[in-house]
Design a protein around this motif. Sequence first.
Motif, short mmCIF file in Angstrom:
data_model
loop_
_atom_site.label_atom_id
_atom_site.label_comp_id
_atom_site.label_asym_id
_atom_site.label_seq_id
_atom_site.Cartn_x
_atom_site.Cartn_y
_atom_site.Cartn_z
N SER A 1 47.52 49.01 -15.53
CA SER A 1 46.90 50.32 -15.61
C SER A 1 45.48 50.18 -16.12
N ASN A 2 44.52 50.59 -15.33
CA ASN A 2 43.14 50.57 -15.77
C ASN A 2 42.78 51.96 -16.26
N THR A 3 43.07 52.23 -17.51
CA THR A 3 42.76 53.53 -18.10
C THR A 3 41.39 53.53 -18.77
N THR A 4 40.60 52.50 -18.54
CA THR A 4 39.27 52.40 -19.11
C THR A 4 38.25 53.01 -18.15
N THR A 5 37.01 53.05 -18.57
CA THR A 5 35.92 53.48 -17.69
C THR A 5 35.28 52.29 -17.00
N GLU A 6 35.80 51.11 -17.26
CA GLU A 6 35.27 49.87 -16.69
C GLU A 6 35.98 49.50 -15.39
N VAL A 7 35.30 48.75 -14.56
CA VAL A 7 35.93 48.12 -13.40
C VAL A 7 36.57 46.83 -13.88
N LEU A 8 37.80 46.57 -13.44
CA LEU A 8 38.48 45.34 -13.81
C LEU A 8 38.58 44.41 -12.63
N TYR A 9 38.65 43.13 -12.94
CA TYR A 9 39.02 42.13 -11.95
C TYR A 9 40.36 41.55 -12.38
N VAL A 10 41.28 41.52 -11.45
CA VAL A 10 42.59 40.93 -11.68
C VAL A 10 42.63 39.64 -10.87
N ARG A 11 42.91 38.54 -11.53
CA ARG A 11 42.97 37.24 -10.84
C ARG A 11 44.42 36.82 -10.70
N LEU A 12 44.79 36.54 -9.45
CA LEU A 12 46.14 36.10 -9.13
C LEU A 12 46.03 35.03 -8.05
N ASP B 1 40.39 37.08 -6.79
CA ASP B 1 40.07 38.25 -7.60
C ASP B 1 40.35 39.52 -6.84
N ILE B 2 40.95 40.47 -7.53
CA ILE B 2 41.24 41.77 -6.96
C ILE B 2 40.47 42.80 -7.77
N TYR B 3 39.76 43.67 -7.09
CA TYR B 3 38.95 44.72 -7.71
C TYR B 3 39.84 45.89 -8.08
N LEU B 4 39.80 46.32 -9.33
CA LEU B 4 40.63 47.44 -9.80
C LEU B 4 39.71 48.48 -10.43
N PRO B 5 39.46 49.59 -9.71
CA PRO B 5 38.55 50.61 -10.24
C PRO B 5 39.13 51.33 -11.45
N SER B 6 38.29 52.08 -12.10
CA SER B 6 38.69 52.85 -13.27
C SER B 6 39.77 53.86 -12.90
N ASN B 7 40.70 54.08 -13.82
CA ASN B 7 41.80 55.05 -13.65
C ASN B 7 42.72 54.73 -12.49
N ILE C 1 55.96 37.89 -8.81
CA ILE C 1 55.35 36.87 -9.66
C ILE C 1 56.46 36.24 -10.48
N SER C 2 56.21 35.10 -11.03
CA SER C 2 57.25 34.42 -11.80
C SER C 2 57.04 34.55 -13.30
N ASN C 3 55.78 34.67 -13.71
CA ASN C 3 55.48 34.69 -15.13
C ASN C 3 54.19 35.47 -15.37
N LEU C 4 54.12 36.18 -16.49
CA LEU C 4 52.92 36.96 -16.79
C LEU C 4 51.69 36.09 -17.00
N ASN C 5 51.88 34.85 -17.43
CA ASN C 5 50.72 34.01 -17.68
C ASN C 5 50.04 33.52 -16.40
N THR C 6 50.50 33.99 -15.24
CA THR C 6 49.84 33.67 -13.97
C THR C 6 48.93 34.79 -13.50
N VAL C 7 48.87 35.90 -14.26
CA VAL C 7 48.03 37.05 -13.93
C VAL C 7 46.97 37.20 -15.01
N PHE C 8 45.71 37.27 -14.60
CA PHE C 8 44.59 37.33 -15.54
C PHE C 8 43.76 38.58 -15.27
N VAL C 9 43.13 39.12 -16.31
CA VAL C 9 42.25 40.29 -16.16
C VAL C 9 40.97 40.07 -16.94
#
Length: 100
Positions: free
Chosen positions: A47-58, A62-68, A76-84
């Motif tokens: 959830s990107n509840t910030t006013t910032e644009v996020l990048y999600v790396r999987l 990189d995947i672009y995730l806009p605000s809100n 996925i197999s493990n949370l440590n394979t997803v980065f923001v």
Amino acid sequence: MGLTNLEQLVQSIFKSFTTRAFNGSVTTGASYVALNGDAPARLVYISNTTTEVLYVRLDGKDIYLPSNAIFPINNISNLNTVFVKTATGAVATITFRYEL
């Protein structure tokens, strides 16, 4: 008194469709941060509840995730394979929900 065969079957069906879900958060900035330590996960909602644009790396992409926005990631197999990280490098707290 034990369960009947029908009760065991129904219990087995419900168990296969019931998932355990957990909430989490990480603080990130200009550097990529893994969603969590070593935690197994099958499905993650970021959830990107910030006013910032996020990048999600999987998987190195990189995947672009806009605000809100909310972004689901399947299989996925493990949370440590997803980065923001934030696109601007600003510090932000990112919330997520994951299911086993």
